[in-house]
Design an enzyme around this catalytic site. Sequence first.
Site, PDB file in Angstrom:
ATOM      1  N   ASP A  94      -0.134  -4.463  12.254  1.00 36.98           N
ATOM      2  CA  ASP A  94      -1.396  -5.189  12.257  1.00 36.98           C
ATOM      3  C   ASP A  94      -2.346  -4.434  13.179  1.00 36.98           C
ATOM      4  OD1 ASP A  94      -2.877  -7.410  11.248  1.00 36.98           O
ATOM      5  OD2 ASP A  94      -2.921  -8.192  13.279  1.00 36.98           O
ATOM      6  N   SER A  95      -3.584  -4.331  12.761  1.00 40.38           N
ATOM      7  CA  SER A  95      -4.504  -3.520  13.549  1.00 40.38           C
ATOM      8  C   SER A  95      -5.905  -4.089  13.507  1.00 40.38           C
ATOM      9  CB  SER A  95      -4.510  -2.086  13.018  1.00 40.38           C
ATOM     10  OG  SER A  95      -4.933  -2.082  11.679  1.00 40.38           O
ATOM     11  N   LYS A  97       0.456   3.776   2.898  1.00 36.44           N
ATOM     12  CA  LYS A  97       1.137   3.455   4.163  1.00 36.44           C
ATOM     13  C   LYS A  97       2.616   3.837   4.084  1.00 36.44           C
ATOM     14  CE  LYS A  97      -1.638  -0.190   6.270  1.00 36.44           C
ATOM     15  NZ  LYS A  97      -1.627  -1.501   6.930  1.00 36.44           N
ATOM     16  N   GLY A 138     -13.179   1.080   6.596  1.00 33.37           N
ATOM     17  CA  GLY A 138     -13.455   0.050   7.603  1.00 33.37           C
ATOM     18  C   GLY A 138     -14.581   0.432   8.555  1.00 33.37           C
ATOM     19  N   TYR A 139     -14.298   0.341   9.832  1.00 31.67           N
ATOM     20  CA  TYR A 139     -15.311   0.571  10.860  1.00 31.67           C
ATOM     21  C   TYR A 139     -15.440   2.049  11.244  1.00 31.67           C
ATOM     22  CZ  TYR A 139     -14.879  -4.496  11.374  1.00 31.67           C
ATOM     23  OH  TYR A 139     -14.869  -5.847  11.128  1.00 31.67           O
ATOM     24  N   ARG A 153      -3.238   4.028  14.971  1.00 34.01           N
ATOM     25  CA  ARG A 153      -2.094   3.935  14.065  1.00 34.01           C
ATOM     26  C   ARG A 153      -1.159   5.120  14.248  1.00 34.01           C
ATOM     27  NH1 ARG A 153      -3.715   0.982  10.446  1.00 34.01           N
ATOM     28  NH2 ARG A 153      -5.559   2.224  10.108  1.00 34.01           N
ATOM     29  N   ASN A 171       0.824  -1.204   0.000  1.00 31.52           N
ATOM     30  CA  ASN A 171       0.000   0.000   0.000  1.00 31.52           C
ATOM     31  C   ASN A 171       0.870   1.270   0.000  1.00 31.52           C
ATOM     32  OD1 ASN A 171      -1.660   2.106   0.734  1.00 31.52           O
ATOM     33  ND2 ASN A 171      -2.874   0.887   2.177  1.00 31.52           N
ATOM     34  N   PRO A 172       0.915   1.993  -1.147  1.00 31.51           N
ATOM     35  CA  PRO A 172       1.764   3.190  -1.238  1.00 31.51           C
ATOM     36  C   PRO A 172       1.361   4.276  -0.234  1.00 31.51           C
ATOM     37  CG  PRO A 172       0.763   2.659  -3.372  1.00 31.51           C
ATOM     38  CD  PRO A 172       0.159   1.734  -2.377  1.00 31.51           C
ATOM     39  N   LYS A 174      -7.898  12.634  12.557  1.00 30.61           N
ATOM     40  CA  LYS A 174      -7.870  11.200  12.902  1.00 30.61           C
ATOM     41  C   LYS A 174      -6.444  10.776  13.254  1.00 30.61           C
ATOM     42  CE  LYS A 174      -8.612   6.529  11.193  1.00 30.61           C
ATOM     43  NZ  LYS A 174      -8.984   5.632  10.105  1.00 30.61           N
TER      44      LYS A 174
END
Length: 196
Positions: free
Chosen positions: A69-70, A12, A151-152, A179, A9-10, A173
Amino acid sequence: MKLVLASKNPHKLEELQAILDGLGVEVLLESDAGVDVEVEETGATFEENARIKAEAVMKASGLPAVADDSGLCVDALNGAPGVFSARYGGEGLNDVGRYRLLMDNLRGMLDRRAKFVSCICCCFPDGTVLEARGECAGTIAYAPQGSNGFGYDPVFFVPGMKKTFAQLTPEEKNAISHRGNALRVFAEKLREHLKG
Ligand code: IMP
């Protein structure tokens, strides 16, 4: 120093490079380091999964490698979906399907407490391992709100901001997210490691 990010994922990559600014670290995606590693995330914890990914990419590339990992942990569901956040409800669901399932599973429950967790692991060829964990506490909303993020985010309500993650700008955020918090801890640990 070159550091391989165990991700394709660029976005990230940019995020990590920005937070490591000034440390003299060049972050590469797996593909730019000439490796393509498919690892099964078989760990029971976020820490284990981050370690599995970082170790595999470090071994394949011969360079220091970092992975994260999350996921979302809901108190009333005993920490679920946890490490299964990306696959909650099975392969057939998309992000909306997953957060709807989560709201369904919480129907009638008054305890809405939840937290996002992010774990980062960095493995060096000499055996050094740096780990960082970040969390963000909130509650699961009764209805989705907002359209930012992924996501959530639409159902994760942050009481201090009176908004869901999906109602925050990316900068807002990042300032409070699991993160963002994990990345800031990791940047500090890497700075210390490179100094010593
Ligand atoms: P991964 O660590 O990138 O594999 O993320 C695991 C899963 O956790 C994602 O697919 C999302 O479902 C969820 N997740 C992790 N971080 C966030 C976030 O910041 N917002 C919303 N969902 C997230």
